[in-house]
Design a protein around this motif. Structure first.
Motif, mmCIF file in Angstrom:
data_model
loop_
_atom_site.group_PDB
_atom_site.id
_atom_site.type_symbol
_atom_site.label_atom_id
_atom_site.label_comp_id
_atom_site.label_asym_id
_atom_site.label_seq_id
_atom_site.Cartn_x
_atom_site.Cartn_y
_atom_site.Cartn_z
ATOM 1 N N MET A 10 8.981 -9.402 37.315
ATOM 2 C CA MET A 10 7.750 -9.222 38.047
ATOM 3 C C MET A 10 8.039 -9.386 39.544
ATOM 4 N N SER A 11 7.462 -8.538 40.348
ATOM 5 C CA SER A 11 7.679 -8.611 41.791
ATOM 6 C C SER A 11 6.849 -9.748 42.394
ATOM 7 N N THR A 12 7.185 -10.127 43.607
ATOM 8 C CA THR A 12 6.459 -11.195 44.297
ATOM 9 C C THR A 12 4.983 -10.832 44.446
ATOM 10 N N ASN A 13 4.703 -9.583 44.775
ATOM 11 C CA ASN A 13 3.310 -9.155 44.922
ATOM 12 C C ASN A 13 2.557 -9.243 43.604
ATOM 13 N N GLN A 14 3.220 -8.889 42.512
ATOM 14 C CA GLN A 14 2.583 -8.993 41.191
ATOM 15 C C GLN A 14 2.327 -10.457 40.838
ATOM 16 N N ILE A 15 3.267 -11.314 41.150
ATOM 17 C CA ILE A 15 3.094 -12.748 40.889
ATOM 18 C C ILE A 15 1.932 -13.283 41.714
ATOM 19 N N LYS A 16 1.889 -12.913 43.002
ATOM 20 C CA LYS A 16 0.796 -13.357 43.867
ATOM 21 C C LYS A 16 -0.552 -12.905 43.316
ATOM 22 N N GLN A 17 -0.619 -11.660 42.845
ATOM 23 C CA GLN A 17 -1.867 -11.135 42.301
ATOM 24 C C GLN A 17 -2.250 -11.875 41.025
ATOM 25 N N THR A 18 -1.281 -12.130 40.170
ATOM 26 C CA THR A 18 -1.535 -12.870 38.932
ATOM 27 C C THR A 18 -2.042 -14.273 39.234
ATOM 28 N N LEU A 19 -1.411 -14.959 40.183
ATOM 29 C CA LEU A 19 -1.846 -16.299 40.556
ATOM 30 C C LEU A 19 -3.234 -16.272 41.193
ATOM 31 N N SER A 20 -3.526 -15.251 41.972
ATOM 32 C CA SER A 20 -4.869 -15.103 42.562
ATOM 33 C C SER A 20 -5.922 -14.901 41.479
ATOM 34 N N ASP A 21 -5.595 -14.110 40.478
ATOM 35 C CA ASP A 21 -6.519 -13.886 39.355
ATOM 36 C C ASP A 21 -6.780 -15.195 38.603
ATOM 37 N N ILE A 22 -5.718 -15.964 38.386
ATOM 38 C CA ILE A 22 -5.858 -17.259 37.710
ATOM 39 C C ILE A 22 -6.711 -18.198 38.561
ATOM 40 N N GLU A 23 -6.470 -18.190 39.866
ATOM 41 C CA GLU A 23 -7.249 -19.045 40.765
ATOM 42 C C GLU A 23 -8.726 -18.690 40.711
ATOM 43 N N LEU A 24 -9.049 -17.422 40.738
ATOM 44 C CA LEU A 24 -10.445 -16.985 40.674
ATOM 45 C C LEU A 24 -11.104 -17.466 39.384
ATOM 46 N N GLU A 25 -10.394 -17.308 38.275
ATOM 47 C CA GLU A 25 -10.918 -17.748 36.980
ATOM 48 C C GLU A 25 -11.137 -19.269 36.975
ATOM 49 N N LEU A 26 -10.173 -20.017 37.501
ATOM 50 C CA LEU A 26 -10.312 -21.475 37.551
ATOM 51 C C LEU A 26 -11.470 -21.890 38.446
ATOM 52 N N ARG A 27 -11.606 -21.240 39.590
ATOM 53 C CA ARG A 27 -12.705 -21.566 40.505
ATOM 54 C C ARG A 27 -14.062 -21.338 39.835
ATOM 55 N N GLN A 28 -14.163 -20.275 39.045
ATOM 56 C CA GLN A 28 -15.419 -19.997 38.339
ATOM 57 C C GLN A 28 -15.708 -21.084 37.304
ATOM 58 N N LYS A 29 -14.683 -21.478 36.557
ATOM 59 C CA LYS A 29 -14.868 -22.518 35.539
ATOM 60 C C LYS A 29 -15.184 -23.865 36.175
ATOM 61 N N ALA A 61 1.293 -25.954 42.055
ATOM 62 C CA ALA A 61 2.757 -26.034 41.976
ATOM 63 C C ALA A 61 3.374 -24.638 41.986
ATOM 64 N N ALA A 62 2.800 -23.717 41.225
ATOM 65 C CA ALA A 62 3.333 -22.345 41.171
ATOM 66 C C ALA A 62 3.263 -21.675 42.542
ATOM 67 N N ARG A 63 2.151 -21.884 43.247
ATOM 68 C CA ARG A 63 2.015 -21.314 44.598
ATOM 69 C C ARG A 63 3.072 -21.885 45.538
ATOM 70 N N CYS A 64 3.264 -23.185 45.476
ATOM 71 C CA CYS A 64 4.279 -23.833 46.325
ATOM 72 C C CYS A 64 5.667 -23.308 45.994
ATOM 73 N N GLN A 65 5.967 -23.188 44.701
ATOM 74 C CA GLN A 65 7.266 -22.681 44.277
ATOM 75 C C GLN A 65 7.483 -21.256 44.772
ATOM 76 N N LEU A 66 6.442 -20.448 44.703
ATOM 77 C CA LEU A 66 6.548 -19.062 45.161
ATOM 78 C C LEU A 66 6.853 -19.026 46.666
ATOM 79 N N GLU A 67 6.187 -19.876 47.425
ATOM 80 C CA GLU A 67 6.389 -19.924 48.880
ATOM 81 C C GLU A 67 7.819 -20.290 49.257
ATOM 82 N N ILE A 68 8.443 -21.175 48.479
ATOM 83 C CA ILE A 68 9.794 -21.613 48.827
ATOM 84 C C ILE A 68 10.880 -20.896 48.023
ATOM 85 N N GLY A 69 10.473 -19.891 47.258
ATOM 86 C CA GLY A 69 11.440 -19.082 46.532
ATOM 87 C C GLY A 69 11.944 -19.688 45.236
#
Length: 118
Positions: free
Chosen positions: A1-20, A65-73
């Motif tokens: 998965m590319s970095t952009n795909q990972i970012k999008q997946t994490l954003s989707d998860i964040e949106l779902e969590l924020r709603q819950k 944690a996943a966001r932080c890991q993505l930022e630092i590679g």
């Protein structure tokens, strides 16, 4: 998965969590004050509401944690052994923090804790 795909997946998860989290009765009043809380602020709000044992809190921590890991590679690297997490595990749960071997070991070591919590 590319970095952009990972970012999008994490954003989707964040949106779902924020709603819950926003639908949680104990948090609705606090979250009405402001709508753009950061992940760290949401974690703090849930901590203050004594919801650290709630599954949403755990997922929020994993997302942070996943966001932080993505930022630092280091996204996709096991937090225990530092080997790559198997692709099928990350596909099943993009917030996974451990490889299959370390995950199994962690579950065995913490099995008693799970029993005590239920």
């Amino acid at each position: 998965m590319s970095t952009n795909q990972i970012k999008q997946t994490l954003s989707d998860i964040e949106l779902e969590l924020r709603q819950k989290i926003g639908a949680h009765p104990e948090l609705q009043a606090k979250l009405m004050e402001q709508h753009n809380y950061s992940l760290c602020e949401l974690i703090e709000i849930m901590t203050q509401a004594h919801l650290c044992d709630h599954p949403l809190f755990f997922k929020l921590m994993q997302l942070d944690a996943a966001r932080c890991q993505l930022e630092i590679g280091l996204y996709g690297v096991c937090s225990d052994c530092e080997e790559n997490i198997e692709a099928e595990l990350l596909a099943a749960d993009p917030l996974e923090q451990r490889c299959l071997s370390c995950n199994n070991l962690h579950k065995r070591e913490h099995r008693q804790e799970l029993r005590l919590n239920h």
